[in-house]
Write an enzyme that holds these catalytic residues in place. Sequence first.
Site, PDB file in Angstrom:
ATOM      1  N   PHE A   1      34.100  -4.715  13.252  1.00  0.00           N
ATOM      2  CA  PHE A   1      33.546  -6.071  13.316  1.00  0.00           C
ATOM      3  C   PHE A   1      32.810  -6.311  11.991  1.00  0.00           C
ATOM      4  O   PHE A   1      32.060  -5.454  11.538  1.00  0.00           O
ATOM      5  CB  PHE A   1      32.573  -6.127  14.495  1.00  0.00           C
ATOM      6  CG  PHE A   1      32.035  -7.490  14.806  1.00  0.00           C
ATOM      7  CD1 PHE A   1      32.792  -8.403  15.522  1.00  0.00           C
ATOM      8  CD2 PHE A   1      30.759  -7.857  14.403  1.00  0.00           C
ATOM      9  CE1 PHE A   1      32.290  -9.655  15.830  1.00  0.00           C
ATOM     10  CE2 PHE A   1      30.254  -9.118  14.711  1.00  0.00           C
ATOM     11  CZ  PHE A   1      31.018 -10.013  15.423  1.00  0.00           C
TER      12      PHE A   1
ATOM     13  N   TYR B   1      24.842  -9.427  25.564  1.00  0.00           N
ATOM     14  CA  TYR B   1      25.324 -10.753  26.012  1.00  0.00           C
ATOM     15  C   TYR B   1      26.817 -10.761  26.309  1.00  0.00           C
ATOM     16  O   TYR B   1      27.369 -11.779  26.668  1.00  0.00           O
ATOM     17  CB  TYR B   1      24.953 -11.857  25.012  1.00  0.00           C
ATOM     18  CG  TYR B   1      25.375 -11.617  23.570  1.00  0.00           C
ATOM     19  CD1 TYR B   1      26.693 -11.803  23.178  1.00  0.00           C
ATOM     20  CD2 TYR B   1      24.447 -11.229  22.610  1.00  0.00           C
ATOM     21  CE1 TYR B   1      27.075 -11.591  21.867  1.00  0.00           C
ATOM     22  CE2 TYR B   1      24.823 -11.010  21.290  1.00  0.00           C
ATOM     23  CZ  TYR B   1      26.148 -11.191  20.932  1.00  0.00           C
ATOM     24  OH  TYR B   1      26.527 -10.979  19.631  1.00  0.00           O
TER      25      TYR B   1
ATOM     26  N   ASP C   1      28.813   2.112  18.046  1.00  0.00           N
ATOM     27  CA  ASP C   1      28.605   0.723  18.432  1.00  0.00           C
ATOM     28  C   ASP C   1      29.297   0.511  19.778  1.00  0.00           C
ATOM     29  O   ASP C   1      30.518   0.680  19.883  1.00  0.00           O
ATOM     30  CB  ASP C   1      29.205  -0.199  17.355  1.00  0.00           C
ATOM     31  CG  ASP C   1      28.987  -1.673  17.674  1.00  0.00           C
ATOM     32  OD1 ASP C   1      29.126  -2.038  18.858  1.00  0.00           O
ATOM     33  OD2 ASP C   1      28.698  -2.444  16.746  1.00  0.00           O
TER      34      ASP C   1
HETATM   35  C1  LIG Z   1      29.622  -8.647  19.213  1.00  0.00           C
HETATM   36  C2  LIG Z   1      29.471  -7.603  18.172  1.00  0.00           C
HETATM   37  C3  LIG Z   1      28.363  -7.591  17.326  1.00  0.00           C
HETATM   38  C4  LIG Z   1      27.378  -8.710  17.417  1.00  0.00           C
HETATM   39  O1  LIG Z   1      26.310  -8.590  16.560  1.00  0.00           O
HETATM   40  P1  LIG Z   1      25.125  -9.626  16.656  1.00  0.00           P
HETATM   41  O2  LIG Z   1      24.102  -9.095  15.759  1.00  0.00           O
HETATM   42  O3  LIG Z   1      24.726  -9.719  18.082  1.00  0.00           O
HETATM   43  O4  LIG Z   1      25.653 -10.951  16.214  1.00  0.00           O
HETATM   44  C5  LIG Z   1      28.249  -6.548  16.432  1.00  0.00           C
HETATM   45  N1  LIG Z   1      29.162  -5.555  16.371  1.00  0.00           N
HETATM   46  C6  LIG Z   1      30.259  -5.570  17.165  1.00  0.00           C
HETATM   47  C7  LIG Z   1      31.256  -4.466  17.071  1.00  0.00           C
HETATM   48  C8  LIG Z   1      30.448  -6.590  18.088  1.00  0.00           C
HETATM   49  O5  LIG Z   1      31.512  -6.605  18.869  1.00  0.00           O
END
Ligand SMILES: *Cc1c(COP(=O)(O)O)cnc(C)c1O
Length: 401
Positions: free
Chosen positions: A129, A223, A198
């Site tokens: 991500f 969330y 993660d």
């Molecule tokens: C959804 C997601 C995030 C989200 O990060 P935010 O700081 O909440 O915007 C980060 N890493 C991964 C792999 C995700 O799927």
Amino acid sequence: MSELALRAEKLDASDELAAKRREFVLDDVVYLDGNSLGALPVAVPGRVGDVVRREWGELRIRSWTESGWWTAPERIGDRIAPLVGAAAGQIVVGDSTSVNVFKALVGAVRLARETGPGRDEIVVDATTFPTNGYIAGSAARMTGCTLRPVAPSEVPGALGGRTAAVLLNHVDYRTGRLHDLPSLTAAVHAAGAPVVWDLCHSAGALPVGLDEHGVDLAVGCTYKYLNGGPGAPAFLYVRADLQDRFDSPLPGWNSHAEPFGMRAEYRPATGAPRGRVGTPDILSMLALEAALDVWDGVPVDAVRAKSLALTDFFLECVEAYVAEGRVACLTPRPHGERGSQVALRCEDAGEVMERLIGRGVVGDFRHPDVLRFGFTPLYVGFADVERAARVLAEVLEEVPV
Ligand SMILES: *Cc1c(COP(=O)(O)O)cnc(C)c1O
């Protein structure tokens, strides 16, 4: 009724989690985007109203102690702990996932450096991500490391005496591929480095086993499958035996051993509070706490079993309904390699998803050509799955290639 629709009925009738759906605010839309924003649990609005009107409105500053606001980050961390296979006292809730990736990764590099010099590479999943890649790049610059992006399957071969820390995703956000957390963790440890996992797409979707597999640090989102609400605070796990050595790159007054001592010198708290930074976002945090009630009495193994049954059934329905060759499945077939979503590559995916949403089947589109469908076992049923595949086939016929 088609054979698949009949099967869906039977599967729903014998689904031990079926009643959970009533604990969520849903309409007749097929909601397959819980991997992006989980649905609203019925109990949350009342609880948030109480927090705002009574705890804030009437008790005001007293609520930090009398309503348990001050201790919420660790209390809620302990509610998440069993869902990711962690004993109590190792998870703190707060800040965004992005911020926690930063804390964990820099903290991991600092742990590795304690064992000796020469560790100057951060290995990161090249397909990660985007936020994780950006933050890993910055963490590398800050710590004098080189960033080494590698495909997850090539991680073991990239490890060695120069490895300072490794940042991996349990489930790939785009393809839904589940990575082998136990064996990758063992490989990183064999190279003498700590690993940061993660869990954004696995917490609340499948068993993680953080303690069992000796994971060093982990972060996750609340969330998505944990239904905490838009922007709900993320969580940070630091394994118990590493907590005293965890040197956060974001020390704040909330992670001080004596927060109300107001001292000029920083002395870190012991235990999970060391992962805090500043004042917790209480409204979001207490919405999350109320949302976690839906997990009472729900074994993660049951969630996983239903998740696999849902994705299997979706793939079967897509195969039966969609013209051959119109979509290509990016999600692995073997159960051991599949998260809780199905990703289909498809031409004109953006337009296809728009039309699907217009017809009451909500998934999402990921650039450039991916349709993502998330299956949240607490509120998605088998009839939903059959309908989603059927409507997908209809839409694909309207959008010729
Ligand atoms: C959804 C997601 C995030 C989200 O990060 P935010 O700081 O909440 O915007 C980060 N890493 C991964 C792999 C995700 O799927």
